[in-house]
Design an enzyme around this catalytic site. Structure first.
Site, PDB file in Angstrom:
ATOM      1  N   ASN A 216       0.844  -1.202   0.000  1.00 60.05           N
ATOM      2  CA  ASN A 216       0.000   0.000   0.000  1.00 60.05           C
ATOM      3  C   ASN A 216       0.880   1.254   0.000  1.00 60.05           C
ATOM      4  O   ASN A 216       2.097   1.158  -0.001  1.00 60.05           O
ATOM      5  CB  ASN A 216      -0.943  -0.014   1.208  1.00 60.05           C
ATOM      6  CG  ASN A 216      -0.163  -0.100   2.505  1.00 60.05           C
ATOM      7  OD1 ASN A 216       0.604   0.786   2.846  1.00 60.05           O
ATOM      8  ND2 ASN A 216      -0.336  -1.217   3.221  1.00 60.05           N
ATOM      9  N   ASP A 315      -3.457  -9.979  13.132  1.00 58.00           N
ATOM     10  CA  ASP A 315      -3.704  -8.580  13.487  1.00 58.00           C
ATOM     11  C   ASP A 315      -2.807  -8.264  14.688  1.00 58.00           C
ATOM     12  O   ASP A 315      -3.048  -8.740  15.809  1.00 58.00           O
ATOM     13  CB  ASP A 315      -5.190  -8.370  13.824  1.00 58.00           C
ATOM     14  CG  ASP A 315      -5.493  -6.884  13.969  1.00 58.00           C
ATOM     15  OD1 ASP A 315      -4.724  -6.183  14.656  1.00 58.00           O
ATOM     16  OD2 ASP A 315      -6.482  -6.421  13.383  1.00 58.00           O
ATOM     17  N   ILE A 316      -1.778  -7.487  14.437  1.00 55.36           N
ATOM     18  CA  ILE A 316      -0.751  -7.249  15.465  1.00 55.36           C
ATOM     19  C   ILE A 316      -1.329  -6.444  16.632  1.00 55.36           C
ATOM     20  O   ILE A 316      -1.141  -6.779  17.802  1.00 55.36           O
ATOM     21  CB  ILE A 316       0.462  -6.530  14.837  1.00 55.36           C
ATOM     22  CG1 ILE A 316       1.006  -7.396  13.701  1.00 55.36           C
ATOM     23  CG2 ILE A 316       1.543  -6.243  15.871  1.00 55.36           C
ATOM     24  CD1 ILE A 316       1.818  -6.663  12.678  1.00 55.36           C
TER      25      ILE A 316
HETATM   26  N1  CTP Z   1      -3.213  -3.349  12.342  1.00 51.66           N
HETATM   27  C1  CTP Z   1      -2.363  -4.347  12.790  1.00 51.66           C
HETATM   28  N2  CTP Z   1      -2.340  -5.538  12.141  1.00 51.66           N
HETATM   29  C2  CTP Z   1      -3.119  -5.758  11.074  1.00 51.66           C
HETATM   30  C3  CTP Z   1      -3.983  -4.744  10.591  1.00 51.66           C
HETATM   31  C4  CTP Z   1      -4.002  -3.538  11.241  1.00 51.66           C
HETATM   32  O1  CTP Z   1      -1.646  -4.138  13.762  1.00 51.66           O
HETATM   33  N3  CTP Z   1      -3.062  -6.931  10.464  1.00 51.66           N
HETATM   34  C5  CTP Z   1      -3.277  -2.077  13.063  1.00 51.66           C
HETATM   35  C6  CTP Z   1      -2.774  -0.878  12.316  1.00 51.66           C
HETATM   36  O2  CTP Z   1      -1.403  -0.654  12.553  1.00 51.66           O
HETATM   37  C7  CTP Z   1      -3.652   0.229  12.895  1.00 51.66           C
HETATM   38  C8  CTP Z   1      -4.950  -0.462  13.226  1.00 51.66           C
HETATM   39  O3  CTP Z   1      -4.635  -1.849  13.315  1.00 51.66           O
HETATM   40  O4  CTP Z   1      -3.125   0.706  14.110  1.00 51.66           O
HETATM   41  C9  CTP Z   1      -6.061  -0.273  12.265  1.00 51.66           C
HETATM   42  O5  CTP Z   1      -5.635  -0.551  10.962  1.00 51.66           O
HETATM   43  P1  CTP Z   1      -6.646  -0.420   9.749  1.00 51.66           P
HETATM   44  O6  CTP Z   1      -5.960  -0.864   8.513  1.00 51.66           O
HETATM   45  O7  CTP Z   1      -7.301   0.928   9.765  1.00 51.66           O
HETATM   46  O8  CTP Z   1      -7.775  -1.443  10.205  1.00 51.66           O
HETATM   47  P2  CTP Z   1      -8.053  -2.895   9.790  1.00 51.66           P
HETATM   48  O9  CTP Z   1      -7.943  -3.765  10.963  1.00 51.66           O
HETATM   49  O10 CTP Z   1      -7.214  -3.261   8.619  1.00 51.66           O
HETATM   50  O11 CTP Z   1      -9.583  -2.794   9.400  1.00 51.66           O
HETATM   51  P3  CTP Z   1     -10.222  -2.253   8.052  1.00 51.66           P
HETATM   52  O12 CTP Z   1      -9.190  -2.386   6.969  1.00 51.66           O
HETATM   53  O13 CTP Z   1     -11.389  -3.121   7.890  1.00 51.66           O
HETATM   54  O14 CTP Z   1     -10.594  -0.823   8.331  1.00 51.66           O
END
Ligand code: CTP
Length: 416
Positions: A216, A315-316
């Site tokens: 991205n 999801d970290i």
């Molecule tokens: N994040 C993470 N690990 C992931 C995805 C996201 O740690 N696999 C963390 C990002 O660093 C950020 C937060 O979660 O602090 C939200 O990330 P975002 O991309 O906005 O949310 P998503 O969980 O990906 O949800 P969506 O894409 O459905 O909005």
């Protein structure tokens, strides 16, 4: 009357005439301007009109016996609380980014030990050119504040970003920077001394084969600025970062990774931490199988369109937030949204079980850009912060972190 003084460098562009309005507006706000007009700037404004408005001698040349006897260029570069370049031309920004010093303006920019604000104004194509954008990135990582130009019809008849912002907006930015005259990196007190802060930043890359990946647009700027501010506040900082083109901030331990799973492992390894700030734009999905050899998708006879099978990444943020043992006591996530920003952020806060969410609208120029407009969402409410550059968002967030830890954050407040 304030005793604040700026050094205003007026470079050569059609917007130079607005610097005269700026001098007047600043003086109305009690800020004195001492001015340098470059050689090409003098094609647009005269030193005489500049000195008449500023009430001070206007400087134009590097080697001028009278000026050097009166005030050497090194002293000139340090005689103000803030150096402002307005308008900042592509040429002068390129010189400053490259460290050139072959006239009074560029020498002053290289010699100054004061904060620098650049207010670009130029043709839209010049502003959007990769070279100018590269120079802006370099200047920002050197600590220069670069304002975003306004968008609109230009003197040359083209439309787009490149116009000088409103004089009142520039004056407000100058006032704000004069209020924070002490450099963030110099503040004492170290309210986060003894804390370990873990920060994720940048994008992740999820390989399809040895030459292709899913990723991205994240530039890593906001995460790096937060790591920088945390280190400046005295924290020991581990920065787990995907591939970006930024230098690691001073005093920060960088753990470079590529994939989300590598980021997860690096974060687990870095624990325990007192604060975890998840700024990275982690790819939620990865190709289920990464081919060992470059995929041949257009070979003769291959009539089938390639299909992509994806698997979910860890999801970290959610994993660290749910930890029973070793959970950082303050966990801050980011929510990049293009619509219903605050509502979605509140839902994300609950779903991921973190303590705060910094929510931002990424429908505009935030990703890869220099500025951010965020809301801080906590369990007790939502606070909207005005649009500001990413370094200031970082300082404000670190101030909040220090407050939360109950330390004296007066030093950070002074630096904001
Ligand atoms: N994040 C993470 N690990 C992931 C995805 C996201 O740690 N696999 C963390 C990002 O660093 C950020 C937060 O979660 O602090 C939200 O990330 P975002 O991309 O906005 O949310 P998503 O969980 O990906 O949800 P969506 O894409 O459905 O909005």
């Amino acid at each position: 009357m304030s005793d604040k003084r700026i050094l205003l460098i007026i470079a050569g562009g059609i917007a130079a005439y607005k610097s005269l309005e700026l001098i007047r507006e600043l003086s109305r706000r009690g800020i004195n301007s001492r001015c340098i007009v470059t050689r090409s700037g003098q094609e647009f404004v005269t030193p005489l009109s500049v000195s008449a408005l500023s009430g001070e001698k206007c400087f134009t040349q590097l080697f001028d016996l009278d000026d050097e006897a009166e005030m050497g260029h090194i002293e000139l570069s340090r005689s103000a609380d803030l150096v402002v370049v307005c308008p900042a031309t592509a040429d002068l920004m390129a010189k400053a980014a490259g460290g050139l010093a072959n006239d009074l303006a560029s020498t002053t920019l290289l010699a100054t030990d004061k904060p620098v604000l650049m207010v670009p104004a130029m043709n839209v194509r010049m502003w959007q050119h990769a070279a100018t954008q590269r120079n802006v990135t370099t200047l920002c990582s050197d600590g220069v504040t670069v304002m975003d130009p306004d968008e609109g019809m230009m003197a040359c008849g083209e439309f787009g970003p490149g116009r000088l912002p409103q004089v009142a907006t520039i004056a407000a930015q100058i006032e704000a920077m004069l209020g924070q005259s002490s450099d963030l990196l110099e503040f004492g007190g170290k309210p986060l001394a003894g804390c370990h802060a873990l920060v994720t930043a940048g994008p992740t890359r999820e390989p399809l084969d040895p030459v292709r990946f899913l990723s991205n647009h994240s530039s890593g700027r906001q995460g790096y600025a937060i790591a920088d501010a945390l280190a400046a506040a005295g924290a020991r900082v581990t920065l787990v970062s995907g591939p970006v083109s930024l230098d690691c901030p001073r005093g920060v331990d960088l753990v470079p990774i590529e994939t989300a799973r590598e980021m997860m492992t690096a974060c687990e390894t870095a624990l325990p931490a007192d604060v975890f700030v998840a700024v990275a734009a982690v790819a939620d999905w990865r190709p289920s199988r990464a081919a060992a050899k470059k995929m041949k998708l257009k070979e003769a006879g291959n009539a089938v369109h390639p299909a992509l099978e994806l698997s979910e990444n860890p999801d970290i943020l959610a994993t660290l937030s749910r930890k029973k043992k070793n959970r950082p006591s303050l966990i801050i996530g980011f929510a990049a949204e293009t619509h219903d920003v605050e509502t979605l952020a509140q839902a994300k806060l609950k779903r991921k079980r973190c303590d705060w969410i910094v929510a931002n609208d990424v429908s505009g120029d935030v990703m890869g850009g220099l500025h951010n407009e965020v809301s801080l969402v906590t369990r007790s409410g939502i606070e909207h912060w005005d649009r500001m550059d990413k370094a200031k968002v970082a300082v404000r967030l670190v101030q909040r972190i220090a407050d939360k830890f109950g330390r004296d954050s007066a030093d950070i407040i002074a630096a904001e």
